[in-house]
Write a protein that holds these residues in place. Structure first.
Motif, mmCIF file in Angstrom:
data_model
loop_
_atom_site.group_PDB
_atom_site.id
_atom_site.type_symbol
_atom_site.label_atom_id
_atom_site.label_comp_id
_atom_site.label_asym_id
_atom_site.label_seq_id
_atom_site.Cartn_x
_atom_site.Cartn_y
_atom_site.Cartn_z
ATOM 1 N N GLU A 1 -5.734 4.967 -9.086
ATOM 2 C CA GLU A 1 -4.708 4.585 -8.117
ATOM 3 C C GLU A 1 -4.256 3.146 -8.345
ATOM 4 O O GLU A 1 -5.084 2.247 -8.510
ATOM 5 C CB GLU A 1 -5.232 4.745 -6.686
ATOM 6 N N ARG A 2 -2.969 2.926 -8.333
ATOM 7 C CA ARG A 2 -2.394 1.597 -8.509
ATOM 8 C C ARG A 2 -1.293 1.375 -7.468
ATOM 9 O O ARG A 2 -0.823 2.321 -6.827
ATOM 10 C CB ARG A 2 -1.792 1.449 -9.906
ATOM 11 N N LEU A 3 -0.883 0.098 -7.354
ATOM 12 C CA LEU A 3 0.239 -0.266 -6.489
ATOM 13 C C LEU A 3 1.370 -0.798 -7.348
ATOM 14 O O LEU A 3 1.135 -1.359 -8.432
ATOM 15 C CB LEU A 3 -0.189 -1.332 -5.470
ATOM 16 N N GLU A 4 2.591 -0.627 -6.877
ATOM 17 C CA GLU A 4 3.745 -1.161 -7.582
ATOM 18 C C GLU A 4 3.598 -2.679 -7.693
ATOM 19 O O GLU A 4 3.330 -3.364 -6.713
ATOM 20 C CB GLU A 4 5.014 -0.782 -6.818
ATOM 21 N N LEU A 5 3.748 -3.200 -8.908
ATOM 22 C CA LEU A 5 3.402 -4.597 -9.191
ATOM 23 C C LEU A 5 4.204 -5.601 -8.377
ATOM 24 O O LEU A 5 3.644 -6.576 -7.851
ATOM 25 C CB LEU A 5 3.574 -4.888 -10.685
ATOM 26 N N THR A 6 5.510 -5.401 -8.262
ATOM 27 C CA THR A 6 6.343 -6.370 -7.550
ATOM 28 C C THR A 6 5.910 -6.516 -6.103
ATOM 29 O O THR A 6 5.743 -7.635 -5.600
ATOM 30 C CB THR A 6 7.826 -5.953 -7.618
ATOM 31 N N SER A 7 5.681 -5.399 -5.428
ATOM 32 C CA SER A 7 5.272 -5.441 -4.018
ATOM 33 C C SER A 7 3.899 -6.066 -3.859
ATOM 34 O O SER A 7 3.674 -6.896 -2.963
ATOM 35 C CB SER A 7 5.268 -4.032 -3.424
ATOM 36 N N PHE A 8 2.973 -5.684 -4.747
ATOM 37 C CA PHE A 8 1.618 -6.214 -4.616
ATOM 38 C C PHE A 8 1.572 -7.722 -4.836
ATOM 39 O O PHE A 8 0.961 -8.460 -4.055
ATOM 40 C CB PHE A 8 0.665 -5.528 -5.600
ATOM 41 N N TYR A 9 2.229 -8.185 -5.902
ATOM 42 C CA TYR A 9 2.129 -9.614 -6.205
ATOM 43 C C TYR A 9 2.978 -10.480 -5.269
ATOM 44 O O TYR A 9 2.711 -11.671 -5.114
ATOM 45 C CB TYR A 9 2.447 -9.873 -7.672
ATOM 46 N N LEU B 1 0.821 -1.216 0.000
ATOM 47 C CA LEU B 1 0.000 0.000 0.000
ATOM 48 C C LEU B 1 0.852 1.262 0.000
ATOM 49 O O LEU B 1 0.430 2.315 -0.511
ATOM 50 C CB LEU B 1 -0.944 0.000 1.204
ATOM 51 N N LEU B 2 2.045 1.178 0.550
ATOM 52 C CA LEU B 2 2.939 2.343 0.584
ATOM 53 C C LEU B 2 3.476 2.700 -0.796
ATOM 54 O O LEU B 2 4.043 3.786 -0.987
ATOM 55 C CB LEU B 2 4.110 2.083 1.547
ATOM 56 N N THR B 3 3.303 1.784 -1.763
ATOM 57 C CA THR B 3 3.800 2.046 -3.126
ATOM 58 C C THR B 3 2.722 2.679 -4.005
ATOM 59 O O THR B 3 2.910 2.808 -5.223
ATOM 60 C CB THR B 3 4.280 0.736 -3.787
ATOM 61 N N LYS B 4 1.627 3.079 -3.416
ATOM 62 C CA LYS B 4 0.488 3.620 -4.179
ATOM 63 C C LYS B 4 0.903 4.834 -5.016
ATOM 64 O O LYS B 4 1.625 5.710 -4.539
ATOM 65 C CB LYS B 4 -0.636 3.997 -3.228
ATOM 66 N N TYR B 5 0.431 4.865 -6.243
ATOM 67 C CA TYR B 5 0.677 6.016 -7.106
ATOM 68 C C TYR B 5 -0.551 6.231 -7.991
ATOM 69 O O TYR B 5 -1.419 5.366 -8.104
ATOM 70 C CB TYR B 5 1.924 5.792 -7.979
#
Length: 222
Positions: free
Chosen positions: A32-40, A21-25
């Motif tokens: 709003e999206r999350l950085e893919l590597t962190s999310f997956y 969630l901290l990678t939200k952009y």
């Protein structure tokens, strides 16, 4: 895994969700999206854990898989919420209660199959089947009473043998030494059957073994 280990793992997975969630952009399309590597990383680790804990047919696994498909903040929030619900079940002991009910049905079926085999004059597979149900019951008793089911063997976790679990459960006060002696004799019959020593026991002994195991599992339940 024991309760404390499960809770630590769930907390670790929740931390992965929080980190994602901290990678939200915000995209150029203003979504709003999350950085893919962190999310997956969060999604894959959580799904693997839930699969091992409950199986792929359980609602928790199906719901997590269905509602965390995309790297959106809402997916991470949903996943964290489901992990929180699972942690509640673990802390309240509901997970063990559910497993106990499932185990009781499964082992009841095993003993019924063993009885049928014995009636058909197949005493040897009947002894093996009943003994296997007993051994798994000992493992479940150990898990529900905080008795370790593994030991360190050359730096790796190895499963304890049934006779060791039997002794450990008596030391933990789960059942009596009289039960321990009976279990030892039942395991001896199972081992003889599994190793082809068919002359070491007879039909009547297996019949008594089945009745006694059924009584023990009902009296000393998980």
């Amino acid at each position: 895994m024991d309760k404390e280990t499960l809770i630590r793992r769930i907390e670790g997975l929740t931390d992965l969700g929080t980190e994602a969630l901290l990678t939200k952009y915000t995209t150029s399309m203003n979504s709003e999206r999350l950085e893919l590597t962190s999310f997956y990383k969060f999604r894959s680790a959580s799904m693997s854990f839930i699969l091992k804990l409950f199986g792929k047919s359980h609602p928790y696994y199906k719901e997590f898989m269905a509602h965390t498909k995309n790297a959106h903040p809402s997916s991470a929030y949903r996943g964290i919420g489901m992990l929180s619900a699972i942690q509640d079940e673990v802390e309240l002991g509901w997970l063990n209660s559910t497993r106990s009910l499932i185990s009781a049905d499964i082992f009841g079926d095993f003993l019924e199959m063993a009885e049928h085999l014995l009636e058909e004059k197949y005493k040897d597979p009947a002894a093996v089947l009943a003994g296997s149900a007993l051994e798994q019951h000992l493992k479940n008793l150990a898990l529900s009473n905080g008795v370790k089911t593994t030991y360190d063997h050359n730096g790796k976790e190895a499963p304890k043998k049934a006779d060791v679990l039997n002794a450990d459960l008596v030391k933990a006060g789960v059942y009596t030494k009289t039960d321990q002696k009976s279990i030892t004799s039942w395991l001896d019959i199972r081992n003889n059957a599994a190793h082809g020593k068919f002359a070491e026991y007879n039909d009547e002994q297996v019949k008594f073994m089945l009745m006694a195991i059924s009584e023990f599992m009902g009296r000393v339940s998980v």
